[in-house]
Motif scaffolding. Structure first.
Motif, PDB file in Angstrom:
ATOM      1  N   ARG A 398       0.837  -1.194   0.000  1.00 20.15           N
ATOM      2  CA  ARG A 398       0.000   0.000   0.000  1.00 20.15           C
ATOM      3  C   ARG A 398       0.876   1.249   0.000  1.00 20.15           C
ATOM      4  NH1 ARG A 398      -4.819  -0.394   4.261  1.00 20.15           N
ATOM      5  NH2 ARG A 398      -5.535   1.293   2.861  1.00 20.15           N
ATOM      6  N   TRP A 400       1.673   5.194   0.190  1.00 20.53           N
ATOM      7  CA  TRP A 400       1.113   6.435   0.718  1.00 20.53           C
ATOM      8  C   TRP A 400       1.930   7.576   0.137  1.00 20.53           C
ATOM      9  CZ3 TRP A 400       3.419   9.086   5.384  1.00 20.53           C
ATOM     10  CH2 TRP A 400       2.765  10.303   5.651  1.00 20.53           C
ATOM     11  N   LEU A 423      -1.540   1.443   8.101  1.00 24.87           N
ATOM     12  CA  LEU A 423      -1.802   0.826   6.793  1.00 24.87           C
ATOM     13  C   LEU A 423      -1.566  -0.680   6.803  1.00 24.87           C
ATOM     14  CD1 LEU A 423      -0.238   3.457   4.346  1.00 24.87           C
ATOM     15  CD2 LEU A 423      -2.663   2.942   4.660  1.00 24.87           C
TER      16      LEU A 423
END
Length: 426
Positions: A398, A400, A423
């Motif tokens: 993931r 960011w 996350l």
């Protein structure tokens, strides 16, 4: 494998030092060994708890792990939930330090240093993990080059990881070093523009310093000559959150009245030396391009060759002076005494072609380890487009994306680590 432990307390921290013997070449476990060092840190009052461990992988290459004095933002946050392991990556700190002194007696220094890349660092980390906690996986937090090593960890030993957290360190998985430095010159050009927009008067001042260096044999307090091109490397400061201000406050004290006219001051020259000398981290120069080497192609002094495509960085070209960034040049091994004895070694590594792959693309595409990465839009050291392309190739990672942090975001703001933990929370 030995594990000599020493425990001590300071600043609200309980530190335990570990020294372990590991193979120089992990493919030859019965061959020569080296010693690696790791410091385990836990918050005072929590040392009796069964906390999970977090391994910090430092940026670099060639940077030793942080020393926990009054712990900084990310470490204080991490110590709320983890025992933190600070590993001196091989060749740095107390882990078989590799420099002009220790390498002087080695006739095979270049071959020796082929075992000091991310793949070997990861295998060292696995030895440390198993020694500290057996089969139990741990969380890894990789900053900059430490993020590169984290992707190698996901490729070689994902079973050792409970979570993989990366900040400013998602490298290209397949591109050549030429592609990396081509993008780096563009970002560094942008950083120059931003710097002179903030401090417009510094343009003329930087030009004045460069002109003075071109006309005079200027020596830093260490005795080393400060050339124009070495002065340009102060742009390395642009990549951190305080870097613009650091350079500005250095330049503002550049000149003092001398017996024969304006002269460069000792405070200025000492400050420059603290930035441009690589005495404390020679592997940063020696191995810098090797961290991108794989696929049977030599790097062949990529940053030096690619600079020809960006004539604005040529101080002799007649245009406004531009500071360079995270580029290593062969002339540095002539001008920096800490690097000069390593010139032949660096050149041999630059022309080496038999580098093994650092990443397993199939394993990354089927990754099952919870993973998150902070990608900084204004990162001067790691290209955000290349980072996002890499993120798209790692299953479950993931990203960011932040436009408010620079390359050292995790060190400046504990919220970065907070967000990455969120996350990847179960």
């Amino acid at each position: 494998m030995t594990d000599d432990q020493i425990t001590y307390r300071h600043s609200g921290l309980v530190c335990t030092d570990h020294t372990l013997d590991v193979p120089l070449d992990h493919a030859r476990p019965d061959g020569p060994s080296i010693s690696v060092f790791a410091r385990e840190v836990v918050a005072e009052g929590m040392e009796g708890r069964d906390l999970p461990r977090l391994l910090w992988l430092q940026g670099g290459p060639g940077g030793r792990a942080e020393r926990p004095n009054a712990a900084g933002a990310w470490l204080r946050r991490a110590l709320q939930d983890f025992r933190v392991v600070l590993l001196d990556q091989r060749g740095t700190g107390r882990s078989a330090p590799a420099d002009r002194t220790t390498l002087a007696a080695r006739s095979d220094a270049a071959t020796y240093l082929t075992h000091f890349r991310a793949d070997s660092i990861v295998r060292d980390a696995e030895r440390v993990r198993r020694r500290l906690q057996g089969d139990r996986p741990w969380t890894v937090l990789g900053q900059s080059f430490g993020g590169f090593a984290t992707l190698t960890y996901l490729s070689l030993a994902p079973e050792g990881l409970a979570r993989a957290l990366i900040t400013g360190g998602l490298p290209t998985l397949t591109a050549h070093a030429d592609d990396v430095y081509r993008a780096a010159y563009r970002r560094t050009g942008t950083a120059n523009s931003r710097y002179f927009d903030r401090y417009p008067a510094d343009r003329a001042l930087a030009e004045r310093v460069a002109a003075h260096l071109a006309d005079h044999d200027v020596r830093m307090p260490s005795g080393e000559r400060l050339s124009v091109r070495r002065f340009q490397t102060l742009g390395i400061t642009f990549g951190t959150s305080s870097g613009f201000d650091t350079l500005h406050y250095l330049l503002e004290c550049a000149f003092v009245p001398g017996p024969h006219g304006p002269a460069l001051s000792d405070p200025f020259l000492r400050g420059v030396d603290a930035v441009v000398s690589l005495a404390s981290r020679p592997l940063y120069a020696v191995l810098h391009e090797a961290i991108y080497a794989q696929g049977g192609r030599a790097t062949a002094w990529s940053a030096h060759r690619i600079r020809d495509e960006f004539p604005e960085f040529d101080a002799a070209g007649g245009g406004p002076l531009h500071f360079t960034g995270e580029m290593m040049y062969p002339w540095m091994f002539d001008e920096d005494p800490a690097l000069a004895p390593l010139k032949a070694t660096a050149d041999a590594l630059a022309h080496r072609t038999d580098w093994p792959a650092l990443y397993d693309l199939d394993r990354l595409s089927s990754n099952t380890v919870p993973a998150a990465a902070a990608v900084y839009l204004q990162d001067m050291f790691v290209d955000h487009d290349q980072s996002l392309e890499t993120a798209s190739r790692i299953r479950g990672l993931r990203p960011w994306v932040s436009d408010t942090h620079l390359h050292d975001g995790v060190k400046a703001d504990a919220g970065v680590l907070d967000h990455l933990l969120t996350l990847t929370a179960p």
